[in-house]
Design a protein around this motif. Structure first.
Motif, short mmCIF file in Angstrom:
data_model
loop_
_atom_site.label_atom_id
_atom_site.label_comp_id
_atom_site.label_asym_id
_atom_site.label_seq_id
_atom_site.Cartn_x
_atom_site.Cartn_y
_atom_site.Cartn_z
N ILE A 271 -6.20 -7.06 9.79
CA ILE A 271 -5.25 -5.83 9.51
C ILE A 271 -6.01 -5.93 8.63
O ILE A 271 -6.30 -5.93 7.64
CB ILE A 271 -3.53 -6.11 9.65
CG1 ILE A 271 -3.77 -3.72 9.11
CG2 ILE A 271 -3.83 -6.14 8.34
CD1 ILE A 271 -2.27 -3.86 9.76
N HIS A 272 -7.05 -4.11 9.24
CA HIS A 272 -8.48 -3.68 7.68
C HIS A 272 -8.45 -2.35 8.72
O HIS A 272 -8.51 -1.25 9.95
CB HIS A 272 -9.27 -3.78 7.77
CG HIS A 272 -10.11 -4.67 9.63
ND1 HIS A 272 -10.40 -3.91 9.85
CD2 HIS A 272 -9.80 -5.89 10.06
CE1 HIS A 272 -11.06 -4.57 11.51
NE2 HIS A 272 -10.59 -5.51 11.22
N GLN A 277 -4.42 3.69 14.72
CA GLN A 277 -3.83 3.20 14.07
C GLN A 277 -2.95 2.21 15.18
O GLN A 277 -2.14 2.25 14.83
CB GLN A 277 -2.98 4.68 13.99
CG GLN A 277 -1.81 4.69 13.85
CD GLN A 277 -1.73 3.86 11.75
OE1 GLN A 277 -2.20 4.52 11.25
NE2 GLN A 277 -0.88 2.91 11.81
N ARG A 280 -3.59 -1.19 14.31
CA ARG A 280 -2.90 -1.49 13.49
C ARG A 280 -1.32 -2.12 13.58
O ARG A 280 -0.99 -2.61 13.57
CB ARG A 280 -2.89 -0.85 12.64
CG ARG A 280 -3.95 -1.11 11.31
CD ARG A 280 -4.05 -0.27 10.55
NE ARG A 280 -4.72 0.82 10.48
CZ ARG A 280 -4.91 1.97 9.30
NH1 ARG A 280 -4.63 1.55 7.75
NH2 ARG A 280 -5.37 2.96 9.85
N ALA A 297 -5.56 -9.23 5.55
CA ALA A 297 -5.51 -8.61 5.18
C ALA A 297 -7.03 -7.56 4.08
O ALA A 297 -6.19 -8.70 3.64
CB ALA A 297 -3.95 -8.10 5.50
N ALA A 301 -5.07 -2.04 3.25
CA ALA A 301 -4.70 -2.20 5.04
C ALA A 301 -3.12 -2.30 4.42
O ALA A 301 -2.37 -2.41 4.98
CB ALA A 301 -5.59 -3.03 6.00
#
Ligand code: ADP
Ligand code: MG
Length: 560
Positions: A271-272, A277, A280, A297, A301
């Motif tokens: 997740i970055h 959106q 994520r 991560a 994030a």
């Protein structure tokens, strides 16, 4: 103390009961009575997972006048995720209070819908600073009657560059309002906010200030930087039930590590900032459901991540800002559970461990990276354990048993066990056969060489600094608004040029852009290095700023 005796309405108590909160946490025990019975401002210092949301949420809900249709409380939080989380929490506290309206507004979502929601009228707004300021300017959010402002995770809001926005918001709120500020740490900037905008606040500190959660063990492994990934794999293999977050410094590293883990058969994802959106949210959903065991991560994030049962936090490398370690490790050991925070460090980083120990008020344990044999043993017992506990569906399996038994007649019980174990386990045995020792030995030749290199680099640097004081000033299109910090700029110079010896002069962060100074002989290196680079998804533009600054640098930045 119990919630029943605190003076809440029966409706609110029912909400608390539904949540199965038995008794107030320490911060709730202190904050709630002050909010309900006085008009004092409060500064609450407590690490994550101590129950701050209910500490301010419950008494604020209790004090809302439902007849009054104006906005009475404004809660500010650093990220969209946190806003959503807080408003969900408040909604569940007030489940039985029918007419209470709570509205969350945040960046990254259409403002039109938020304006519509606010038009309907709301009692409590939960907002990110940038978005609420925008809504105030558009006259969609009217906060001139608010009674309470809450700054949640104030340190994070300031870290993310919301300083000017916070100033602007706090200046426009009515003077007689009450302000509650919550933070895990108390850096200077937070103290400034408290001093400027709060009236002799009561300071409530839970546990040691800046301390990591009590029930978190801090461990580090000392390895060569090139062995980081292998070490991570061993950690994962040694803890078959791991449910953790792996923190990396850059988005690229996050992606690389996650890709390798996936390729090697782990339930992992990244997740970055480069993800949309929706992407994520999708990754987070899988992590919450535990379809993912490891979430890789970046710090940014991971800011909104609020998951309770994390067993391990893994620092793939240490954060640039050592204070960030507290936020990372605070994601485990929540809600009374225990957790482990592991740092994978090389010789250079290990020198930072004592500083982190000071910040968290706790000692690290230096452990050895598990050997291949230890991991095989652990995996084996895990497998046997699972085999013992597995649920057997008699009805489904019994029709096959006769044939199976016949086929296995020639094997003894021991042999059957051996065959089954090998079936599952050969992969590990093969991988860890002759596995090398990944631990760096403090006294080996390598360290001496490292230290020698370090000394030599330092000498060169000193020489250069003496002989060449001409710094070139550069313009960069990143500023406070983008959440950029001096350390980020130093980090980018280090990473993009792959040269840690470039002398850096002043770094001057403005609102929307910044200036930095670098030894003039590296001018073209810098321009080349920053070409086509990105910071948190934004294209970086670096140009020469007018005029070369001559020598006489007072503030020379120390390199990390
Ligand atoms: P913080 O904001 O301090 O990081 P939260 O408010 O998010 O912590 O609370 C952490 C977790 O503890 C949440 O899952 C929350 O539901 C739970 N919690 C909060 N108060 C209590 C309580 N009094 N009893 C049991 N659990 C609680
Ligand atoms: Mg919180």
């Amino acid at each position: 103390m119990t919630f029943d005796t605190m003076g809440f309405s029966p409706e609110l108590l029912k909400g608390i009961e539904d949540l199965k909160f038995e008794k107030p946490t320490p911060i709730q025990e202190k904050v709630i009575p002050i909010v309900l019975s006085s008009n004092h401002d409060i500064v609450g210092l407590a690490q994550t997972g101590t129950g701050k949301t209910a500490a301010f949420g419950l008494p604020v809900i209790e004090q809302i006048d439902l007849q009054n249709k104006s906005v009475q409380a404004l809660i500010l939080a650093p990220t969209r995720e946190l806003c959503i989380q807080i408003s969900k929490d408040l909604q569940s506290f007030s489940k039985h209070i029918n007419r209470l309206q709570i509205t969350a507004v945040y960046g990254g979502a259409p403002i039109i819908n938020q304006i519509k929601a606010l038009k309907k009228g709301t009692h409590i707004i939960v907002a990110t600073p940038g978005r609420i300021l925008d809504l105030i300017k558009r006259k969609a959010a009217k906060i001139n009657h608010i009674k309470t402002v809450i700054l949640d995770e104030a340190d994070e809001m300031l870290n993310m560059g919301f300083r000017d926005d916070l100033d602007a918001i706090l200046e426009t709120t009515p003077a007689e309002k009450r302000t509650l500020l919550f933070s895990a740490t108390m850096p200077k900037e937070v103290a400034r906010i408290a001093k400027t905008y709060m009236k002799t606040p009561e300071e409530i500190t839970i546990g040691k200030q800046n301390a990591g959660a009590e029930n978190v063990r801090h461990i580090y492994y000392l390895v060569h930087a090139s062995n980081r990934y292998l070490t991570l794999k061993r950690i994962a293999d040694y803890n078959p039930d791991i449910y953790g977050i792996v923190f990396c410094r850059t988005r690229q590293e996050t992606k690389d590590v996650a890709d390798k883990l996936i390729k090697d058969g782990y339930n992992a994802d990244a997740i970055h900032g480069d993800l949309s959106q929706a992407q994520r949210d999708h990754v987070m959903k899988r992590f919450r459901e535990k379809s993912l065991q490891m979430l890789v991560a970046t710090d940014v994030a991971a800011r909104g991540i609020d998951v309770d049962d994390i067993t391990h936090i893994i620092n793939y490398n240490l954060p640039d800002e050592l204070e960030t370690y507290t936020h990372r490790s605070g994601r485990t050991g929540r809600a009374g559970k225990s957790g482990i925070s592991i740092a994978i460090v090389n010789f250079r980083e290990v020198t930072k461990i004592p500083y982190i120990e000071k910040i968290i008020g706790k000692k690290f344990e230096k452990l050895l990276v598990p050997s291949g044999t230890e991991i095989c043993k652990k995996q084996l017992f895990n497998l046997i354990d699972r085999m013992e506990k597995v649920k057997i569906d008699e009805k489904q399996i019994s029709p096959f048993m006769e044939t199976v038994n016949k086929k296995l007649e020639w094997l003894s019980k021991e042999e059957i066990i051996k065959h089954f174990l090998s079936l599952e386990f050969n992969r590990f045995l093969a991988y860890y056969k002759n596995a090398p020792d990944l631990n760096e030995k403090p006294n080996n030749r390598k360290e001496n060489r490292d230290n020698f290199d370090k000394r030599k680099r330092q000498d060169n640097r000193n020489k250069r600094n003496k002989s060449n004081n001409n710094f070139q000033r550069f313009f960069i299109n990143l500023g406070k608004k983008d959440g950029v910090l001096p350390t980020n700029i130093i980090g980018m110079i280090n990473d993009y040029t792959r040269n840690r010896d470039i002398s850096i002069g002043d770094i001057d962060i403005k609102d929307k852009f910044s200036f930095f100074e670098v030894d003039g002989i590296y001018t073209s290196t810098i321009l080349k290095a920053f070409k086509d680079s990105k910071f948190r998804g934004r294209h970086i533009n670096v140009e020469i700023a007018e005029g070369i600054n001559e020598g006489n640098r007072k503030k020379k930045r120390k390199r990390k």
